[in-house]
Design a protein around this motif. Structure first.
Motif, mmCIF file in Angstrom:
data_model
loop_
_atom_site.group_PDB
_atom_site.id
_atom_site.type_symbol
_atom_site.label_atom_id
_atom_site.label_comp_id
_atom_site.label_asym_id
_atom_site.label_seq_id
_atom_site.Cartn_x
_atom_site.Cartn_y
_atom_site.Cartn_z
ATOM 1 N N ASP A 90 0.880 -1.180 0.000
ATOM 2 C CA ASP A 90 0.000 0.000 0.000
ATOM 3 C C ASP A 90 0.910 1.220 0.000
ATOM 4 O O ASP A 90 1.557 1.524 0.996
ATOM 5 N N LYS A 150 -2.732 3.460 -2.592
ATOM 6 C CA LYS A 150 -3.069 2.542 -3.662
ATOM 7 C C LYS A 150 -2.217 1.294 -3.532
ATOM 8 O O LYS A 150 -1.111 1.324 -3.005
ATOM 9 N N LEU A 151 -2.774 0.178 -4.009
ATOM 10 C CA LEU A 151 -2.147 -1.111 -3.814
ATOM 11 C C LEU A 151 -1.347 -1.481 -5.059
ATOM 12 O O LEU A 151 -1.906 -1.567 -6.161
ATOM 13 N N ILE A 152 -0.053 -1.713 -4.861
ATOM 14 C CA ILE A 152 0.842 -2.054 -5.960
ATOM 15 C C ILE A 152 1.319 -3.484 -5.745
ATOM 16 O O ILE A 152 1.811 -3.816 -4.665
ATOM 17 N N PHE A 153 1.200 -4.312 -6.778
ATOM 18 C CA PHE A 153 1.490 -5.729 -6.665
ATOM 19 C C PHE A 153 2.863 -6.087 -7.201
ATOM 20 O O PHE A 153 3.350 -5.509 -8.188
ATOM 21 N N GLY A 154 3.472 -7.092 -6.557
ATOM 22 C CA GLY A 154 4.614 -7.755 -7.146
ATOM 23 C C GLY A 154 4.146 -8.686 -8.251
ATOM 24 O O GLY A 154 2.935 -8.812 -8.519
#
Lengths: 108, 114
Positions: free
Chosen positions: A91, A95-99
């Motif tokens: 987070d 906003k949520l950033i993904f691997g």
């Protein structure tokens, strides 16, 4: 930056323990999430860490070190149904950033 | 945590056409997000859907290609415009419930462009 790194795939044996590592960039960090995603399905929430240390939830535990920008997901007593993709997500600034996700294969 | 209903669940579309995906949340949520998941890959954030104002797009995504609406705190749409086969992906919406519950996802829309 938003770089989140985790291994692309892992293999483990039923009944064993597996640790999936994740590193992230610490700027704007608000918390670290782990999600499980089976093929063709939406991600489902596994864990959330915002403070340093280990959070245990049944067979799954998650660890966070904010100073190192490092987390891991620990899966114990592996079952065949645990074969899935495991997504580390940071987070960052709301906003949520993904691997890229770790594809875990559990073998008998 | 909130429950999100997303539709359609899947569609096959002709290139050059547009598809609008809808997400309905069962409670008012401050923030909604749209993601794309290309085959064999993880989720990439397209944009943040803001209620009452234009969406905020991530690098590599533009409003002309992915127009977004957010007319109220429980609903949002994403349109994939002028589609090409490269747009074939799963599209997911998400809301931010906050805290330990984090983000909830819709069931996804599997789009195939032929």
């Amino acid at each position: 930056g938003q770089n989140i790194d985790q291994p692309t795939e892992m293999t483990a044996t039923e009944g064993a323990i597996v640790q999936i590592n994740c590193t992230y960039q610490t700027s704007g960090f608000n918390g670290l999430f782990w999600y499980q995603q089976h093929a063709g399905e939406a991600p489902t929430f596994l864990s959330y860490n915002v403070l340093d240390g280990l959070e245990e939830k049944g067979r799954f535990s998650s660890f966070l070190s904010r100073s190192k920008g490092y987390s891991y997901l620990l899966l114990k007593e592996l079952q065949m149904k645990d074969s899935a993709s495991y997504l580390c997500a940071s987070d960052q600034g709301g906003k949520l950033i993904f691997g890229q996700g770790t594809e875990l294969s559990v073998k008998p | 945590s909130a429950v999100i209903s997303q539709k359609p669940s899947r569609d096959i579309c002709q290139r050059g056409t547009s598809l609008t995906i809808q997400c309905q949340v069962d409670s008012q949520v401050t923030m909604m997000f749209w993601y794309r998941q290309q085959p064999g890959q993880s989720l990439t954030l397209i944009a943040t859907a803001n209620q009452g104002s234009e969406a905020t797009y991530e690098s590599g995504f533009v409003i002309d290609k992915f127009p977004i609406s957010r007319p109220n705190l429980t609903f949002s749409t994403l349109t994939v415009s002028n589609m090409s086969p490269e747009d074939s992906s799963i599209y997911l919406c998400s809301d931010r419930t906050g805290g330990a519950y984090g983000y909830t996802f819709g069931s996804g829309t599997r789009l195939t462009v032929v």
